[in-house]
Structures are given as C-alpha cells and as structure tokens.
Write an enzyme that holds these catalytic residues in place. Structure first.
Site, PDB file in Angstrom:
ATOM      1  CD  GLU A  57     -53.536   7.200  25.183  1.00  0.00           C
ATOM      2  OE1 GLU A  57     -52.491   7.873  25.280  1.00  0.00           O
ATOM      3  OE2 GLU A  57     -54.675   7.699  25.150  1.00  0.00           O
ATOM      4  NE  ARG A  98     -57.487  13.904  23.808  1.00  0.00           N
ATOM      5  CZ  ARG A  98     -58.415  13.208  23.157  1.00  0.00           C
ATOM      6  NH1 ARG A  98     -58.894  13.634  22.002  1.00  0.00           N
ATOM      7  NH2 ARG A  98     -58.864  12.087  23.677  1.00  0.00           N
ATOM      8  NE  ARG A 103     -55.006  17.541  26.760  1.00  0.00           N
ATOM      9  CZ  ARG A 103     -55.031  16.214  26.670  1.00  0.00           C
ATOM     10  NH1 ARG A 103     -54.006  15.582  26.137  1.00  0.00           N
ATOM     11  NH2 ARG A 103     -56.073  15.532  27.084  1.00  0.00           N
TER      12      ARG A 103
END
Ligand code: ZN
Length: 269
Positions: free
Chosen positions: A100, A92, A142
């Site tokens: 999004e 990330r 992540r």
C-alpha cells in the site's frame, strides 16, 4: 526456441534493471545492509532465477493474447494494482495484492513504477477470470481484471516477434505483489501459477522478499489469512479477528503463503 530467446533476454534485462533500481532506491536500506555485502552473488542468483522463470511454464510472458482479451487505453496508474482507463473505469488487478502506497509499505513505490512503466498512456488488454465486465466488479465498482501488454520483439531474422506480458503475474514474479485471494472459495483460475511465482520470488529474495525471514504464524482451519504470534512461536494472539476462533494452529509463514493464505491486514502489516 531460438527466436524466442532474444525477447526473453530483453525481458530478463528489463527485470534486472528494475531489480537493481529497487535495490538502490530502497527506503529500507538498513534492512538490506546484509544483503548488500552479497550484492554481486545475489545479482547472479537473480539473473538465473528470472531466466529460469521466463523459460519455464511459469513465465508471465506469453506468445499470444488470450482470445477473449479486449483492448483499452490506460490513462493513469494509481498504484501497483490499480489503474484508470480512458473511459474513466477503474481497474483492480485481480489475484494479487501490491504493498500500500498510502501506508508507505516497502516496495509500494516500486510496484507502482512497474505497472506505470508498462501501462501508463499505453494500449492495454484486459481479460476476466470468468464472464465479462458486467460480472467482474468489486464493491468499489472497479473492474477485476488481468492486464496484458504487448512487448515488441524481433527474432533472429529481424521479423517482429510480439510477446505478451501478464502484468498481474509479472508483479508476483518480480516480488512486487503477493498472490491474493479474498476467500478460500473464490480463487482466480491461475492461482496455483501465482503461488508458484510467489514461491520462486520468495526463495530468491526478489523485491519485497529481500529481507524476508520465515517465522511461525497462526492459522485457523478455514480462514484465508494468517496471523502474528503475540510471543515468538506461541499460539497466543491478540488479533481481533481471532477473538472467537477455535482450533488455531502454528505453521511457518512460508507454508502459509504456499497454501495461498495472505498476511492478516490487522495484525501482520
Ligand atoms: Zn490477524
């Protein structure tokens, strides 16, 4: 300086190509009808904006990689700020937030295209804000990282003149990501630079800022988000996150962005 200019020019052209494509492919064409009338002027403004950014201390392009950078290979780009490495780890991009895809937010596709173009199937280098892989993971497991890619260039004498693009900063510079900090106490080391890039992109209406209009928003004394006014310019809100908040204050959204606050995901999306 002369030797840097060709790579800077290439990068500017690269950014410009993308900007004109975002414009043509934009799903929000209606919102941008007014801007279309000023298209030529805007492209000039865009060009001078990017040239200025790339030549300034705010450039997302660097002459060398940070010493701690580690090389990886990118298998797949999931969206503008998430990718997968060959070893299966997910990354990330830290310090930013891109629109999004699954919510079909404007410029989500363009943000993904940007990251994909530079990273998909390529060598990438990762750095971390502090420490290494072990202490830079979010609650999804992540890796929270800065992603770097190599821009091959040639100087005036034809010698290789490699430059390094920080994708996190490049996305913000192109108006395809917000500077993002999950809390007021955990900010990435280059957050002020991110805010500077964001401000320039906003002032030049790049990418997601193309249709931006300033408005009054509501903030709290210590929150990291800003919230929508129920009626224009009023301090009344029905955001669930503010149900018990005191000392609410109205400020322009532009000021909230410059303070490093981000739009509330509940009431501002
Ligand atoms: Zn809210």
């Amino acid at each position: 300086m002369g030797s840097c200019l060709s790579i800077v020019d290439d990068a500017v052209n690269d950014f410009l190509d993308q900007q004109s494509r975002y414009y043509k492919e934009s799903k929000n064409a209606k919102d941008y009808a007014t801007a279309a009338a000023k298209n030529t002027n805007e492209n000039n403004a865009e060009s001078s904006h990017l040239t200025a950014v790339l030549k300034s201390e705010l450039s997302p392009i660097y002459p060398s990689l940070p010493k701690a950078a580690k090389k990886f290979h990118c298998r797949n780009v999931y969206d503008g700020d998430t990718l997968t490495l060959d070893n299966g780890d997910r990354v990330r991009l830290v310090g930013i937030d891109t629109p999004e895809l699954k919510e079909k937010q404007p410029f989500a596709v363009e943000a993904k295209e940007y990251t994909k173009k530079y990273c998909h199937g390529k060598d990438i280098w990762l750095t971390f804000d502090q420490g290494d892989e072990s202490n830079n993971k979010d609650h999804y497991g992540r890796l929270l990282a800065f992603v770097w890619v190599n821009l091959e260039g040639k100087n005036a004498k034809g010698h290789s003149n490699a430059q390094w693009l920080c994708i996190n900063e490049g996305l913000v510079a192109s108006g395809l990501a917000n500077a993002y900090s999950p809390s007021n106490t955990k900010k990435v080391h280059n957050y002020d630079k991110m805010l500077g890039l964001q401000k320039i992109a906003r002032n030049h209406k790049s990418g997601q800022w193309r249709a931006y209009q300033d408005e009054q928003v509501i903030i709290t004394p210590s929150g990291s988000a800003f919230h929508k006014c129920k009626d224009v310019g009023s301090i009344i809100t029905d955001c669930k996150h503010l149900s018990r908040s005191k000392n609410l204050k109205l400020i322009p959204a532009s000021e909230a962005y410059d303070k490093g606050l981000h739009p509330c995901r509940n009431c501002m999306s």
